[in-house]
Enzyme design. Structure first.
Site: not given
Length: 377
Positions: A44, A96, A167, A192
C-alpha cells in the site's frame, strides 16, 4: 525524447536483459532488522511495479512526481484531499458526474465546499473568497467540449493563493500538458486513453510541487486507493501504444465531425472549439489536437432509441478512450448524479449523445452512422 519514444523507453535495463519490466506481486517486503530500512515495506505504501508505472506517468507529463491510483475517481479524490476543513473549490457546472457526486455529496461532510459555475471563462477576482483554495478544470469539458483558458485560470487562481487542478483525461499528455502552463495538479482517468482497451480501472496524478507530492503520497498510504501490481504492469504496456492509438482515433473523429456537421439528420455537433472562434483559438494555443470525443443531437422528430439500437459498431455504454467506439447519453449515464436543473445549467440536454471514437476503419464507422440515422425515422 518525443512522447512516443518516452512511452516505450522510459523504463529500461531490466534484470536478465528482459525488455519488459517484471511484476512484483509481493504485499510485504523484508527489512533490515538492525535499521528497519528497506526500499519497500508494504504494497500500500509502495510497490516496485507501481513505482515503475509512476515513473512513466511522470515522464509523459514532464512532471517531477507521478502517482497511480485504483480508479480515476480515486485520483480525483486524492487531488481534492489536499484541501482542508473550511476550504472551497470552484468547478465548472458541466464537470464529470463522478466528480460532481464527490463534491456535492461527500466533501461537504468533510467541511469542504464546492461551488459550481456555468462558465469558467467568466471567472474574475471577485469570484474568489478567502476560503477559495482550488479551481478544478476540465478542458475540453465533459460532455460539452467547452474550452477553458488554462493560462488565464492559473494566473487568476494563483493571485488568490488557490491551486489549479486539471482533469486531462480527454487530451492525455499526448495532446496537452497542463503542468507546462502552470497548473499545480493534473489528474486522469487512466481507465480511458492510457489503458485504452476498456479492461482495467486506474487513475493517474502528476505534479511538479514537492509539497503537493507529499500530500498525494500520504493520500495513497492513508486512504489505500492504490493500483495493484498486475494492473500497473498492464497499464505500463498499454501506454506504449497510446500515441499511436490516439493518432488514429483523432483522425477518425475529425472526419466524423465533418460528416455529421453537414448531415440533415443531425441538429448540432459539439467538439473542442465548436462553441466559438475564441475557444477554438484558445484550444489551439494550449493543445496540439482536438482529441477523439464529440457530442451531437439528432434532428427533431428522429427516434433516439431506434438510432442507438441500429448502430453496429459503437456500443451503447459509458466510458471512453478505448480502441472500440462507444456512445452514451450523458443526461442519464455519465451525469445522472446531477439534477435536471444542474444539467441544464451545464448545457447538457436530454437528447445529447456523446461519441468516443475508436480505431475502427473510418469507412465502416461512417457507413454505420448513416444507416443508423436512416433507421431513426
Amino acid at each position: 525524447m518525443h512522447i512516443q519514444t518516452a512511452a516505450v523507453h522510459t523504463l529500461r535495463d531490466f534484470e536478465h536483459g528482459a525488455v519488459v519490466p517484471p511484476v512484483h506481486l509481493a504485499s510485504t517486503f523484508e527489512l533490515d532488522p538492525a535499521t528497519e530500512d528497506g526500499a519497500y515495506a508494504y504494497q500500500r505504501g509502495a510497490n516496485p511495479t507501481r513505482a515503475q508505472l509512476e515513473q512513466v506517468l511522470a515522464a509523459l507529463d514532464g512532471a517531477r512526481h507521478g502517482f497511480a491510483f485504483a480508479s480515476g475517481m480515486a485520483a480525483t479524490a486524492a487531488s481534492l484531499s489536499t484541501l482542508e476543513v473550511g476550504d472551497e473549490v470552484i468547478l465548472p457546472a458541466s464537470v464529470y458526474g463522478g466528480t460532481y457526486r464527490l463534491v456535492d455529496l461527500v466533501l461537504p461532510g468533510r467541511g469542504i465546499t464546492g461551488r459550481f459555475v456555468a462558465d469558467l471563462a467568466e471567472l474574475t477576482d471577485e469570484d474568489f473568497t478567502p476560503a477559495t483554495r482550488a479551481v478544478f478544470v476540465e478542458t475540453p469539458a465533459n460532455p460539452t467540449l467547452r474550452i477553458t483558458d488554462l493560462r488565464r485560470i492559473v494566473e487568476l487562481a494563483h493571485r488568490h493563493d488557490a491551486l489549479v487542478i486539471v482533469d486531462n483525461t480527454f487530451m492525455t499528455p499526448v495532446l496537452q500538458k497542463p503542468l507546462a502552463l502552470g497548473v499545480d495538479i493534473v489528474v486522469q482517468s487512466a481507465t480511458k486513453y492510457l489503458a485504452g482497451h476498456s479492461d482495467l480501472l486506474a487513475g493517474a496524478v502528476t505534479t511538479d510541487d514537492d509539497g503537493l507530492a507529499d500530500a498525494l503520497r500520504l493520500a495513497q498510504k492513508a486512504q489505500g486507493g492504490v493500483l495493484g501490481p498486475q494492473d500497473s504492469f498492464r497499464l505500463i504496456q498499454s501506454i506504449k501504444t497510446l500515441p499511436l492509438r490516439l493518432e488514429r482515433q483523432q483522425a477518425n473523429a475529425e472526419a466524423i465531425v465533418e460528416h455529421l456537421r453537414g448531415h440533415e439528420r443531425i441538429a448540432r455537433v459539439w467538439y473542442p472549439g465548436s462553441h466559438s472562434e475564441e475557444e477554438a483559438r484558445l484550444h489551439d494555443a494550449q493543445a496540439t489536437g482536438r482529441g477523439a470525443v464529440l457530442s451531437f443531437e439528432l434532428a427533431d422528430g428522429l427516434d433516439r432509441v431506434a438510432f442507438l439500437r441500429a448502430l453496429r459498431y459503437p456500443a451503447y455504454a459509458v466510458s471512453l478512450g478505448g480502441v472500440e467506439s462507444l456512445i452514451c447519453r450523458p443526461a442519464t449515464m455519465t451525469h445522472e448524479a446531477m439534477t435536471p436543473e444542474g444539467q441544464a445549467a451545464a448545457g447538457i440536454s436530454t437528447e445529447m449523445l456523446r461519441l468516443s471514437v475508436g480505431i475502427e476503419d473510418l469507412a465502416d464507422l461512417l457507413e454505420d452512422l448513416d444507416q443508423a440515422l436512416a433507421a431513426a425515422g
